[in-house]
Motif scaffolding. Structure first.
Motif, PDB file in Angstrom:
ATOM      1  N   SER A 166     -20.825  -9.447 -27.628  1.00 36.47           N
ATOM      2  CA  SER A 166     -20.951  -9.245 -29.074  1.00 36.47           C
ATOM      3  C   SER A 166     -21.992 -10.180 -29.658  1.00 36.47           C
ATOM      4  O   SER A 166     -22.810  -9.790 -30.502  1.00 36.47           O
ATOM      5  N   TYR A 167     -21.992 -11.410 -29.192  1.00 34.83           N
ATOM      6  CA  TYR A 167     -22.976 -12.396 -29.654  1.00 34.83           C
ATOM      7  C   TYR A 167     -24.393 -11.957 -29.267  1.00 34.83           C
ATOM      8  O   TYR A 167     -25.314 -11.999 -30.097  1.00 34.83           O
ATOM      9  N   MET A 168     -24.565 -11.505 -28.036  1.00 33.10           N
ATOM     10  CA  MET A 168     -25.897 -11.092 -27.588  1.00 33.10           C
ATOM     11  C   MET A 168     -26.368  -9.829 -28.306  1.00 33.10           C
ATOM     12  O   MET A 168     -27.527  -9.721 -28.708  1.00 33.10           O
ATOM     13  N   GLN A 169     -25.469  -8.872 -28.480  1.00 30.83           N
ATOM     14  CA  GLN A 169     -25.868  -7.607 -29.078  1.00 30.83           C
ATOM     15  C   GLN A 169     -26.167  -7.726 -30.564  1.00 30.83           C
ATOM     16  O   GLN A 169     -26.935  -6.938 -31.119  1.00 30.83           O
ATOM     17  N   ASN A 170     -25.586  -8.722 -31.206  1.00 31.93           N
ATOM     18  CA  ASN A 170     -25.948  -8.978 -32.606  1.00 31.93           C
ATOM     19  C   ASN A 170     -27.388  -9.430 -32.730  1.00 31.93           C
ATOM     20  O   ASN A 170     -28.038  -9.228 -33.767  1.00 31.93           O
ATOM     21  N   GLN A 171     -27.908 -10.042 -31.670  1.00 33.71           N
ATOM     22  CA  GLN A 171     -29.284 -10.527 -31.684  1.00 33.71           C
ATOM     23  C   GLN A 171     -30.262  -9.446 -31.228  1.00 33.71           C
ATOM     24  O   GLN A 171     -31.351  -9.311 -31.774  1.00 33.71           O
ATOM     25  N   GLY A 222     -34.933 -15.846 -26.498  1.00 38.51           N
ATOM     26  CA  GLY A 222     -33.909 -14.969 -27.042  1.00 38.51           C
ATOM     27  C   GLY A 222     -32.714 -14.787 -26.130  1.00 38.51           C
ATOM     28  O   GLY A 222     -31.734 -14.148 -26.519  1.00 38.51           O
ATOM     29  N   GLY A 223     -32.786 -15.336 -24.900  1.00 44.18           N
ATOM     30  CA  GLY A 223     -31.669 -15.226 -23.964  1.00 44.18           C
ATOM     31  C   GLY A 223     -30.508 -16.116 -24.377  1.00 44.18           C
ATOM     32  O   GLY A 223     -30.637 -17.001 -25.226  1.00 44.18           O
ATOM     33  N   CYS A 224     -29.361 -15.874 -23.755  1.00 43.46           N
ATOM     34  CA  CYS A 224     -28.118 -16.525 -24.164  1.00 43.46           C
ATOM     35  C   CYS A 224     -27.593 -17.446 -23.070  1.00 43.46           C
ATOM     36  O   CYS A 224     -27.612 -17.103 -21.882  1.00 43.46           O
ATOM     37  N   LEU A 225     -27.116 -18.614 -23.495  1.00 39.27           N
ATOM     38  CA  LEU A 225     -26.385 -19.537 -22.636  1.00 39.27           C
ATOM     39  C   LEU A 225     -24.936 -19.531 -23.083  1.00 39.27           C
ATOM     40  O   LEU A 225     -24.652 -19.721 -24.278  1.00 39.27           O
TER      41      LEU A 225
END
Length: 271
Positions: free
Chosen positions: A31-36, A132-135
Protein backbone atom coordinates in the motif's frame (compact mmCIF):
# COMPACT_ATOMS: atom_id res chain seq x y z
CA UNK A 1 29.63 -6.22 12.89
CA UNK A 2 26.87 -8.58 11.75
CA UNK A 3 25.91 -11.63 13.81
CA UNK A 4 25.25 -15.04 12.29
CA UNK A 5 22.41 -17.04 13.84
CA UNK A 6 19.71 -19.59 12.98
CA UNK A 7 22.24 -21.65 11.00
CA UNK A 8 21.80 -25.15 12.44
CA UNK A 9 19.64 -27.52 10.39
CA UNK A 10 17.30 -28.32 13.29
CA UNK A 11 16.88 -24.63 14.08
CA UNK A 12 16.24 -23.83 10.43
CA UNK A 13 13.61 -26.59 10.23
CA UNK A 14 11.85 -25.22 13.33
CA UNK A 15 11.95 -21.74 11.83
CA UNK A 16 10.23 -23.03 8.69
CA UNK A 17 7.62 -24.98 10.63
CA UNK A 18 6.64 -22.43 13.27
CA UNK A 19 7.33 -18.88 12.15
CA UNK A 20 4.28 -16.92 10.94
CA UNK A 21 4.13 -15.43 7.44
CA UNK A 22 3.59 -11.67 7.90
CA UNK A 23 0.87 -11.24 5.26
CA UNK A 24 -0.62 -8.17 6.94
CA UNK A 25 2.78 -6.47 6.85
CA UNK A 26 3.21 -7.27 3.15
CA UNK A 27 -0.12 -5.53 2.56
CA UNK A 28 1.11 -2.44 4.43
CA UNK A 29 4.34 -2.38 2.42
CA UNK A 30 2.56 -2.66 -0.92
CA UNK A 31 0.00 0.00 0.00
CA UNK A 32 2.86 2.35 0.83
CA UNK A 33 4.62 1.62 -2.46
CA UNK A 34 1.51 1.83 -4.61
CA UNK A 35 0.59 5.21 -3.16
CA UNK A 36 3.87 6.46 -4.60
CA UNK A 37 3.85 4.62 -7.94
CA UNK A 38 0.80 2.42 -8.61
CA UNK A 39 2.15 -0.16 -11.03
CA UNK A 40 3.65 -3.62 -11.02
CA UNK A 41 7.18 -3.59 -9.72
CA UNK A 42 10.18 -5.44 -11.11
CA UNK A 43 12.48 -6.67 -8.33
CA UNK A 44 12.08 -7.19 -4.58
CA UNK A 45 14.75 -8.42 -2.17
CA UNK A 46 13.90 -10.14 1.09
CA UNK A 47 17.17 -9.78 2.99
CA UNK A 48 17.78 -12.28 5.77
CA UNK A 49 14.92 -14.31 4.31
CA UNK A 50 15.37 -17.37 6.51
CA UNK A 51 13.09 -20.12 5.24
CA UNK A 52 11.07 -17.78 3.03
CA UNK A 53 7.97 -16.93 5.09
CA UNK A 54 8.15 -13.29 3.97
CA UNK A 55 9.61 -13.96 0.54
CA UNK A 56 6.76 -15.90 -1.03
CA UNK A 57 3.98 -13.38 -0.16
CA UNK A 58 5.85 -10.74 -2.20
CA UNK A 59 5.60 -12.85 -5.37
CA UNK A 60 2.21 -11.57 -6.65
CA UNK A 61 3.44 -7.97 -6.58
CA UNK A 62 6.77 -8.21 -8.39
CA UNK A 63 8.15 -9.62 -11.61
CA UNK A 64 11.00 -11.18 -9.61
CA UNK A 65 11.57 -11.78 -5.90
CA UNK A 66 14.93 -12.86 -4.46
CA UNK A 67 15.43 -14.01 -0.89
CA UNK A 68 18.96 -13.65 0.44
CA UNK A 69 20.53 -15.13 3.55
CA UNK A 70 23.97 -16.06 4.92
CA UNK A 71 22.73 -19.41 6.20
CA UNK A 72 22.85 -22.40 3.81
CA UNK A 73 20.60 -24.34 6.21
CA UNK A 74 17.92 -21.65 6.08
CA UNK A 75 18.09 -21.45 2.29
CA UNK A 76 17.87 -25.23 2.08
CA UNK A 77 14.61 -25.02 4.05
CA UNK A 78 13.36 -22.19 1.82
CA UNK A 79 13.80 -24.39 -1.24
CA UNK A 80 11.47 -27.00 0.28
CA UNK A 81 8.58 -24.52 -0.01
CA UNK A 82 6.20 -24.49 -2.94
CA UNK A 83 7.90 -21.44 -4.36
CA UNK A 84 6.26 -19.50 -7.21
CA UNK A 85 8.32 -19.48 -10.43
CA UNK A 86 9.35 -15.84 -9.93
CA UNK A 87 10.92 -16.53 -6.50
CA UNK A 88 14.57 -17.52 -6.10
CA UNK A 89 17.19 -17.49 -3.34
CA UNK A 90 20.84 -16.49 -3.03
CA UNK A 91 23.43 -16.98 -0.31
CA UNK A 92 25.06 -13.67 0.59
CA UNK A 93 25.50 -11.27 3.52
CA UNK A 94 23.05 -8.42 4.00
CA UNK A 95 25.88 -5.93 3.76
CA UNK A 96 27.05 -7.09 0.32
CA UNK A 97 24.12 -7.73 -1.99
CA UNK A 98 24.92 -9.12 -5.48
CA UNK A 99 22.80 -6.60 -7.38
CA UNK A 100 23.59 -3.56 -9.47
CA UNK A 101 23.21 -0.04 -8.14
CA UNK A 102 19.67 1.26 -8.61
CA UNK A 103 18.32 -2.16 -9.68
CA UNK A 104 15.87 -2.92 -6.87
CA UNK A 105 12.33 -1.67 -6.22
CA UNK A 106 12.00 -3.00 -2.66
CA UNK A 107 14.56 -3.97 -0.03
CA UNK A 108 12.77 -5.67 2.84
CA UNK A 109 14.13 -7.30 5.97
CA UNK A 110 11.60 -9.21 8.05
CA UNK A 111 12.64 -10.04 11.59
CA UNK A 112 16.27 -10.01 10.50
CA UNK A 113 17.78 -6.51 10.40
CA UNK A 114 18.69 -6.57 14.09
CA UNK A 115 21.37 -9.16 13.23
CA UNK A 116 22.96 -7.06 10.45
CA UNK A 117 25.83 -4.61 10.58
CA UNK A 118 23.26 -1.85 10.63
CA UNK A 119 25.31 1.02 9.21
CA UNK A 120 26.73 -1.06 6.36
CA UNK A 121 23.33 -2.57 5.57
CA UNK A 122 21.64 0.83 5.28
CA UNK A 123 24.37 2.00 2.90
CA UNK A 124 24.04 -1.18 0.82
CA UNK A 125 20.24 -0.91 0.71
CA UNK A 126 20.56 2.67 -0.49
CA UNK A 127 23.02 1.57 -3.18
CA UNK A 128 20.82 -1.13 -4.72
CA UNK A 129 17.51 0.76 -4.45
CA UNK A 130 16.32 2.68 -7.49
CA UNK A 131 15.23 6.31 -6.95
CA UNK A 132 11.72 6.05 -5.55
CA UNK A 133 12.33 2.51 -4.28
CA UNK A 134 11.22 1.39 -0.84
CA UNK A 135 13.11 0.18 2.22
CA UNK A 136 10.95 -1.82 4.65
CA UNK A 137 12.20 -3.15 7.98
CA UNK A 138 9.94 -5.05 10.35
CA UNK A 139 10.13 -7.23 13.42
CA UNK A 140 8.06 -8.12 16.46
CA UNK A 141 8.42 -8.04 20.21
CA UNK A 142 8.92 -11.40 21.91
CA UNK A 143 6.07 -10.89 24.37
CA UNK A 144 3.48 -12.68 22.26
CA UNK A 145 0.09 -13.00 23.92
CA UNK A 146 -2.44 -15.83 23.96
CA UNK A 147 -6.22 -15.59 23.81
CA UNK A 148 -8.41 -18.46 24.95
CA UNK A 149 -11.87 -18.11 26.44
CA UNK A 150 -11.89 -16.45 29.86
CA UNK A 151 -8.41 -17.63 30.88
CA UNK A 152 -6.33 -15.35 28.62
CA UNK A 153 -4.92 -13.40 31.57
CA UNK A 154 -3.80 -16.60 33.28
CA UNK A 155 -2.17 -17.85 30.08
CA UNK A 156 -0.28 -14.60 29.61
CA UNK A 157 0.99 -14.66 33.18
CA UNK A 158 2.46 -18.09 32.40
CA UNK A 159 3.95 -16.77 29.16
CA UNK A 160 5.53 -13.83 30.99
CA UNK A 161 7.32 -16.28 33.28
CA UNK A 162 8.70 -18.03 30.20
CA UNK A 163 9.87 -14.80 28.57
CA UNK A 164 11.53 -13.65 31.80
CA UNK A 165 13.43 -16.93 32.04
CA UNK A 166 14.74 -16.47 28.48
CA UNK A 167 15.95 -12.89 29.00
CA UNK A 168 19.19 -14.16 30.53
CA UNK A 169 20.00 -15.90 27.24
CA UNK A 170 19.35 -12.96 24.93
CA UNK A 171 22.28 -12.15 22.65
CA UNK A 172 24.07 -9.04 24.02
CA UNK A 173 24.40 -7.73 20.45
CA UNK A 174 20.65 -7.06 20.55
CA UNK A 175 20.74 -5.00 23.74
CA UNK A 176 17.62 -4.75 25.90
CA UNK A 177 15.10 -3.87 23.19
CA UNK A 178 14.77 -4.74 19.52
CA UNK A 179 12.40 -1.80 19.12
CA UNK A 180 15.26 0.55 20.03
CA UNK A 181 17.47 -1.05 17.36
CA UNK A 182 14.88 -0.39 14.68
CA UNK A 183 14.09 3.07 16.01
CA UNK A 184 17.79 3.97 15.87
CA UNK A 185 18.00 2.66 12.29
CA UNK A 186 14.92 4.71 11.40
CA UNK A 187 16.59 7.83 12.80
CA UNK A 188 19.76 7.04 10.80
CA UNK A 189 17.84 6.75 7.53
CA UNK A 190 18.26 10.05 5.67
CA UNK A 191 15.22 9.63 3.42
CA UNK A 192 12.73 12.45 4.12
CA UNK A 193 9.73 10.30 3.16
CA UNK A 194 9.54 7.70 5.92
CA UNK A 195 7.09 6.44 8.53
CA UNK A 196 7.41 4.57 11.83
CA UNK A 197 4.73 2.21 13.12
CA UNK A 198 4.97 1.10 16.73
CA UNK A 199 2.50 -1.78 16.90
CA UNK A 200 0.41 -3.85 14.51
CA UNK A 201 -1.20 -6.86 16.19
CA UNK A 202 -1.35 -9.95 14.00
CA UNK A 203 -3.51 -12.82 15.23
CA UNK A 204 -3.19 -16.45 14.23
CA UNK A 205 -5.10 -19.50 15.48
CA UNK A 206 -2.50 -22.19 16.10
CA UNK A 207 -2.22 -25.41 18.06
CA UNK A 208 -0.74 -24.75 21.47
CA UNK A 209 2.22 -26.86 20.31
CA UNK A 210 2.70 -24.34 17.48
CA UNK A 211 3.05 -21.48 19.98
CA UNK A 212 5.59 -23.51 21.98
CA UNK A 213 7.43 -24.24 18.73
CA UNK A 214 7.60 -20.54 17.90
CA UNK A 215 9.12 -19.76 21.29
CA UNK A 216 11.61 -22.61 20.89
CA UNK A 217 12.74 -21.06 17.58
CA UNK A 218 13.75 -17.83 19.36
CA UNK A 219 17.50 -17.24 19.45
CA UNK A 220 17.35 -16.90 23.26
CA UNK A 221 15.76 -20.34 23.65
CA UNK A 222 18.29 -21.83 21.24
CA UNK A 223 21.07 -20.30 23.33
CA UNK A 224 19.60 -22.02 26.39
CA UNK A 225 19.51 -25.30 24.44
CA UNK A 226 23.21 -24.93 23.72
CA UNK A 227 24.14 -24.12 27.32
CA UNK A 228 21.76 -26.41 29.21
CA UNK A 229 19.63 -28.70 27.04
CA UNK A 230 18.01 -30.38 30.06
CA UNK A 231 16.89 -27.02 31.47
CA UNK A 232 15.57 -25.99 28.05
CA UNK A 233 13.48 -29.16 27.85
CA UNK A 234 12.26 -28.74 31.44
CA UNK A 235 11.25 -25.11 30.81
CA UNK A 236 9.41 -25.97 27.61
CA UNK A 237 7.59 -28.94 29.14
CA UNK A 238 6.66 -27.05 32.30
CA UNK A 239 5.24 -24.15 30.29
CA UNK A 240 3.25 -26.49 28.07
CA UNK A 241 1.83 -28.32 31.09
CA UNK A 242 0.83 -25.09 32.85
CA UNK A 243 -0.86 -23.72 29.73
CA UNK A 244 -2.77 -26.96 29.10
CA UNK A 245 -3.90 -27.02 32.72
CA UNK A 246 -5.17 -23.43 32.57
CA UNK A 247 -6.97 -24.16 29.29
CA UNK A 248 -8.38 -27.42 30.73
CA UNK A 249 -7.30 -29.38 27.67
CA UNK A 250 -5.61 -32.77 27.48
CA UNK A 251 -3.65 -32.27 24.26
CA UNK A 252 -1.17 -29.63 23.02
CA UNK A 253 -3.01 -29.86 19.69
CA UNK A 254 -5.80 -27.70 21.14
CA UNK A 255 -6.09 -24.41 19.26
CA UNK A 256 -5.25 -21.06 20.82
CA UNK A 257 -5.11 -17.54 19.37
CA UNK A 258 -1.55 -16.20 19.27
CA UNK A 259 -1.18 -12.40 19.13
CA UNK A 260 2.12 -11.24 17.60
CA UNK A 261 2.95 -7.55 18.05
CA UNK A 262 4.84 -6.24 15.02
CA UNK A 263 6.62 -2.92 14.65
CA UNK A 264 7.95 -1.67 11.34
CA UNK A 265 9.18 1.26 9.34
CA UNK A 266 8.99 2.19 5.69
CA UNK A 267 11.04 4.70 3.74
CA UNK A 268 11.14 5.87 0.12
CA UNK A 269 14.43 6.72 -1.56
CA UNK A 270 14.27 10.23 -3.06
CA UNK A 271 13.76 10.56 -6.80
Amino acid sequence: MAVRAFEGKDHAAAYLQYRVAPDELIHRIMSYMQNQAPNRFSLALDVGCGSGQGTIPLAPHFTKVVGTDVSPAQLEMALTNENPPNVSYRECPAEKLPFASGEVDLVAAMTAAHWFDREKFLLEADRVLRPGGCLALLSYTLDMELEYGDVSTTLNDICEELYAALLNFRNPYLGTSSIKIYSDMFDCCSYPDKEWNECLKVKRVLPLSGYIGMVESFSSFQELVQKDPEEAERLSNATRTKLMSAMKVSSPDADVTVVVKYFYWLARKPL
